[in-house]
Design a protein around this motif. Structure first.
Motif, short mmCIF file in Angstrom:
data_model
loop_
_atom_site.label_atom_id
_atom_site.label_comp_id
_atom_site.label_asym_id
_atom_site.label_seq_id
_atom_site.Cartn_x
_atom_site.Cartn_y
_atom_site.Cartn_z
N ASN A 36 -3.19 -2.13 0.01
CA ASN A 36 -3.14 -0.80 -0.25
C ASN A 36 -2.09 -0.04 -0.19
O ASN A 36 -0.98 -0.62 0.79
CB ASN A 36 -4.53 -0.08 0.47
CG ASN A 36 -5.72 -0.82 -0.16
OD1 ASN A 36 -5.96 -0.55 -1.53
ND2 ASN A 36 -6.72 -1.28 0.65
N HIS A 37 -1.85 1.26 -0.40
CA HIS A 37 -0.85 2.09 -0.08
C HIS A 37 -0.83 2.99 1.34
O HIS A 37 -1.78 3.44 1.70
CB HIS A 37 -0.77 3.23 -1.20
CG HIS A 37 0.21 4.20 -1.16
ND1 HIS A 37 1.42 4.16 -1.29
CD2 HIS A 37 0.05 5.31 -0.30
CE1 HIS A 37 2.15 5.20 -0.97
NE2 HIS A 37 1.24 5.96 -0.41
N ALA A 38 0.22 2.90 1.95
CA ALA A 38 0.52 3.84 2.87
C ALA A 38 1.94 4.31 2.82
O ALA A 38 2.77 3.51 2.36
CB ALA A 38 0.21 3.45 4.12
N CYS A 39 2.29 5.53 3.02
CA CYS A 39 3.70 5.86 2.81
C CYS A 39 4.58 5.03 3.54
O CYS A 39 5.59 4.64 2.97
CB CYS A 39 4.08 7.38 2.98
SG CYS A 39 3.09 8.31 1.72
N ALA A 40 4.32 5.03 4.93
CA ALA A 40 5.44 4.12 5.66
C ALA A 40 4.85 2.63 5.69
O ALA A 40 5.78 1.80 5.41
CB ALA A 40 5.19 4.62 7.09
N THR A 90 -5.02 9.99 -3.67
CA THR A 90 -4.00 10.90 -2.68
C THR A 90 -3.99 10.07 -1.50
O THR A 90 -5.07 9.51 -1.11
CB THR A 90 -4.35 12.26 -2.73
OG1 THR A 90 -5.65 12.52 -2.13
CG2 THR A 90 -4.20 12.92 -3.93
N CYS A 91 -2.85 10.10 -0.76
CA CYS A 91 -2.53 9.36 0.35
C CYS A 91 -2.97 10.50 1.45
O CYS A 91 -2.65 11.52 1.60
CB CYS A 91 -0.94 8.93 0.50
SG CYS A 91 -0.63 8.14 1.94
N ASP A 92 -3.65 9.50 2.62
CA ASP A 92 -4.18 10.14 3.89
C ASP A 92 -3.39 9.38 4.91
O ASP A 92 -4.07 9.56 6.10
CB ASP A 92 -5.53 10.26 3.69
CG ASP A 92 -6.14 11.11 4.83
OD1 ASP A 92 -5.38 12.27 5.09
OD2 ASP A 92 -7.28 11.23 5.30
N CYS A 93 -2.27 8.91 4.96
CA CYS A 93 -1.50 8.08 5.68
C CYS A 93 -1.17 9.23 6.97
O CYS A 93 -1.12 10.14 6.77
CB CYS A 93 -0.24 7.36 5.40
SG CYS A 93 1.03 8.19 4.94
N SER A 94 -0.56 8.74 7.92
CA SER A 94 -0.08 9.51 9.02
C SER A 94 0.85 10.67 8.75
O SER A 94 0.91 11.77 9.17
CB SER A 94 0.27 8.77 10.26
OG SER A 94 1.47 8.11 10.09
N ILE A 95 1.90 10.29 7.81
CA ILE A 95 2.75 11.02 7.49
C ILE A 95 2.25 12.11 6.49
O ILE A 95 2.59 13.34 6.82
CB ILE A 95 3.83 10.35 6.46
CG1 ILE A 95 4.73 9.34 7.19
CG2 ILE A 95 5.01 11.43 5.91
CD1 ILE A 95 5.49 8.47 6.36
N CYS A 96 1.34 11.78 5.52
CA CYS A 96 0.69 12.74 4.64
C CYS A 96 -0.20 13.57 5.42
O CYS A 96 -0.28 14.78 5.10
CB CYS A 96 0.01 12.02 3.51
SG CYS A 96 1.13 11.28 2.37
N ALA A 97 -0.77 13.07 6.33
CA ALA A 97 -1.88 13.95 7.39
C ALA A 97 -1.03 15.07 7.85
O ALA A 97 -1.40 16.06 7.96
CB ALA A 97 -2.71 13.04 8.19
ZN LIG Z 1 1.18 8.93 2.58
#
Ligand SMILES: [Zn+2]
Length: 744
Positions: A480-484, A535-542
């Protein structure tokens, strides 16, 4: 793609869609003014251009492959279908429950589809177009002259040139029939005696020969499952005395073919058994010994993950980008849980820089490959358009699935974005019923852009190569995706290597950025939504989502200023940036830093700062003290989410929140060289190791590192001793790259 090009593309897609919708109004009507046999002959001659011999690029305008409105493939055996003739076909209708039997009477040609003209038992004529087949297959092998075909559930449609065509979207709906087939009407194939299976031993012997020979034909056609079963059926039992002395030789040959088929299906244990058994019959068989040795090497790779990446890399090139190696998946498992219900998890602790997994491509379309042509592929079902190798990737994948059911099931296990109805990949009339629309839906969600030859060759000008190669790697698709994220992929030929970008503990979910992380978060989210539907909800996006609207506006404005600044002030080896310019950059940096408050971004990557941060580091490296360069390099790393401390002779690096991109390697190497200038050899050596490790994680191998970063040791040595001046040094200095990563 520029804005105006993008608008043109949208217009084209809309036009195609309206045309397709408009033609639906003719649904159920009978065709009128059908072309005669002479007219069809003439139109075939008109269309006969030397397309099959051309490589495509530059010689013809880009062709468009339209993925029309979806319908499922037939899942009824031919003999249960009711015969229909050309004169009974209705326009824009999918004749479910029916089969059309025709004979081709011209030489086939290929544009986007493979075409020929056909006649039925009533001597009516029309055009037949078969879509979604591997372009490397010559049209003569698909629709040869004088062959008989059954078309299940024929779809009949009006064509742009005013004619008509029977259209086959699912190649599994097209069956070539033997003249002996009882379903072939006598008008199309007068029969002269039928081969019957008899009880004579001579015929039994013939049957073994036929199966053994068909096994090799199926091997050449990449129909590995059929090749394997044919080979095993052709084994002559001990009780069959007539074979006499020849039995061992013939059975060894059959086992060898079965082994080769299993090898291609990546069933290496089965392959090894077949080769070993063959060698007990013919111990001196050189081919068999060689294949057995190769199989043992694959088994070792598969179970122990032992790869010599340098050796593999040395063998790949634009003509040979499919490597003879295998996946290593021992450290990972697919299971439920994680960020979206199912993902890929680690089965052991993995250190930053170590290999997590290696995967051989399931199907890869290289832009450099013969038969790969540049198409636009427009999907009317998803409103999506891609150009490059996406169409070829679809055709190749369909070709692979048609005769390899186990492979079809592997692919169908991937996410298709709620596509309905689901295809079950059952076999009817010896062909796997492959739904090409569902296959395309799966490829759109699971495809990866990849290097034409190897990742490390594509450091520069990557942007120009965006329309390059694409493929599908089944296990990697489960990540799965996460920006970092905590993992990154690189390619050597069709081998994908995934390494850890930070320490990962056992049982963790693997996460990898799918697309480039943009300075403006809404752009990142848009691209994820468009390509993958989330849409992404990773720590950066959050954190980005919590940025106040006034700060966001401020960021957007400064981002534009930064872009202009970086375009206007590219670093060069011949001219240094002036003090005023550096001063302006520093001011710009401070203003941009404002919105990245500690409260939200204390340890997180600040994506909007990275490029300017590196620019400053590069500027200081030619004009300032080593201490200032080190400080700037650590700031770049900090902006990427790395917490770096240099204490005494030690480097400590916390990568918990880090985002790996080549900028990180540049920063580490700037710091390394500055340390060397200060005489801190231990720090230099440690930083260089870290730089190399990040480089290998990003590019898959060390190839190109020395070239990019000079030979730091000797270069720094001479510089410190003052043997050569600053001017000479600059030629060998690190050149900063701006780099973006794009995923299909
Ligand atoms: Zn993200």
């Amino acid at each position: 793609m520029s804005r105006s090009e993008a608008e043109d593309v949208v217009k084209l897609l809309e036009h195609q869609k309206q045309t397709a919708l408009a033609s639906k109004h003719r649904k159920g009507q009978k065709a009128t003014n059908k072309p005669t046999r002479q007219m069809l002959d003439f139109s075939m001659a008109q269309h006969r251009t030397p397309l099959t011999t051309a490589t495509g690029a530059g010689m013809y305008s880009m062709r468009t492959c339209v993925v029309s409105f979806a319908y499922p493939p037939s899942t009824t055996p031919l003999k249960q279908l009711q015969e229909i003739t050309l004169s009974q076909l209705k326009l824009e209708t999918n004749h479910t429950g029916k089969a059309l039997i025709v004979r081709t009477f011209d030489h086939p040609l290929r544009h986007v589809a493979t075409q020929n003209i056909v006649e039925d038992k009533e001597v009516n004529v029309d055009r037949l177009s078969v879509y979604n087949l591997d372009p490397s297959m010559p049209p003569e092998t698909i629709l040869p002259k004088g062959a008989i075909f059954a078309i299940k559930q024929p779809y009949y449609k009006a064509t742009a040139d005013g004619g008509y065509s029977v259209r086959v979207d699912h190649p599994s709906d097209l069956l070539q029939l033997d003249v002996e087939n009882t379903l072939v009407p006598a008008e199309l194939a007068p029969r002269c005696g039928v081969f019957q299976e008899g009880g004579h031993s001579g015929e039994a012997s013939l049957r073994f020969d036929l199966y053994r020979n068909r096994a090799i034909v199926n091997l050449y056609l990449c129909r590995y499952e059929y090749a394997c079963s044919d080979a095993l059926v052709s084994l002559i039992p001990d009780s069959f005395e007539e074979a006499g002395d020849r039995r061992e030789g013939l059975n060894s040959k059959a086992l060898y073919r079965a082994g080769r088929a299993e090898y291609h299906l990546e069933n290496f244990t089965a392959a090894k058994n077949h080769f070993e058994q063959a060698l007990t019959l013919t111990p001196e068989d050189g081919d068999c010994k060689r294949e057995l040795q190769k199989t043992k090497e694959r088994l070792q790779e598969e179970t122990e993950g032992l790869f010599n990446f340098t050796a593999i890399s040395n063998l790949v090139n634009a003509k040979r980008n499919k490597v003879d190696h295998v996946s290593y998946l021992g450290k990972v498992e697919v299971r439920a849980g994680g960020v979206c219900g199912r993902g890929l998890f680690t089965r052991c602790d993995i250190k930053a820089g170590d290999v997590i997994m290696v995967e051989k491509g399931f199907c890869v379309a290289f832009s450099s490959e013969a038969g790969t042509e540049t198409y636009r592929i427009m999907n009317l079902n998803t409103n999506r358009m891609d150009s490059g190798t996406h169409a070829t990737r679809l055709f190749k994948t369909v070709g692979k699935l048609l005769y390899n059911q186990s492979q079809a099931k592997r692919l169908l296990d991937l996410s298709d974005g709620e596509y309905t109805p689901k295809c079950s990949a059952h076999i009817f009339d010896d062909v796997v019923s492959v739904d090409t629309f569902q296959t395309q839906a799966i490829l759109e969600r699971n495809g990866f852009a990849c290097a034409d030859v190897r990742s490390c060759d594509e450091k520069e000008d990557r942007k120009d190569k965006l329309s390059s190669s694409t493929g599908v790697w089944i296990t990697a698709s489960c990540i799965n995706h996460a920006c970092a994220g905590n993992a990154w992929r690189s390619f050597i030929g069709d081998l994908m290597i995934i390494r850890a970008t930070k320490d990962i503990s056992k049982g963790s979910e693997l996460l990898m950025p799918y697309a480039v992380v943009e300075a403006e978060n809404n752009k990142t989210q848009d691209s994820l939504q468009k390509s993958w539907g989330f849409t992404c909800d990773c720590s950066i996006c959050a954190a980005e989502k919590k940025v106040s609207s006034s700060h966001r506006t401020q960021c957007e404005n400064i981002t534009k200023e930064i872009d202009t600044f970086l375009t206007d002030h590219k670093h060069s080896t011949s001219a240094r940036a002036s003090k005023t310019v550096i001063n302006n950059a520093e001011k710009l940096y401070c203003r941009m830093k404002g919105p990245y408050t500690d409260e939200l971004f204390q340890y997180l990557p600040c994506v909007g700062l990275i490029n300017l941060s590196l620019w400053l580091c590069t500027a200081y490296s030619t004009s300032s003290s080593p201490a200032k360069v080190i400080h700037a390099a650590i700031t770049v790393l900090r902006d990427l989410g790395y917490e770096v401390q240099l204490t005494g002779s030690n480097v400590t690096i916390d990568r918990t929140h880090a985002y790996l991109e080549p900028t990180a390697v540049h920063a580490v190497m700037y710091a390394a060289q500055a340390c060397y200038q200060q005489g801190k050899r231990d720090l230099y050596a440690e930083l260089e190791e870290i730089g190399k490790e990040m480089y290998v994680t990003f590019y898959g191998e060390l190839r190109g590192f020395e070239k990019t970063y000079g030979a730091p040791k000797c270069f720094a040595e001479t510089w410190c001793e003052g043997v050569i001046g600053v001017g000479a040094m600059e030629e060998k200095r690190i050149l900063p790259y701006t780099y973006t990563v794009t995923v299909s």
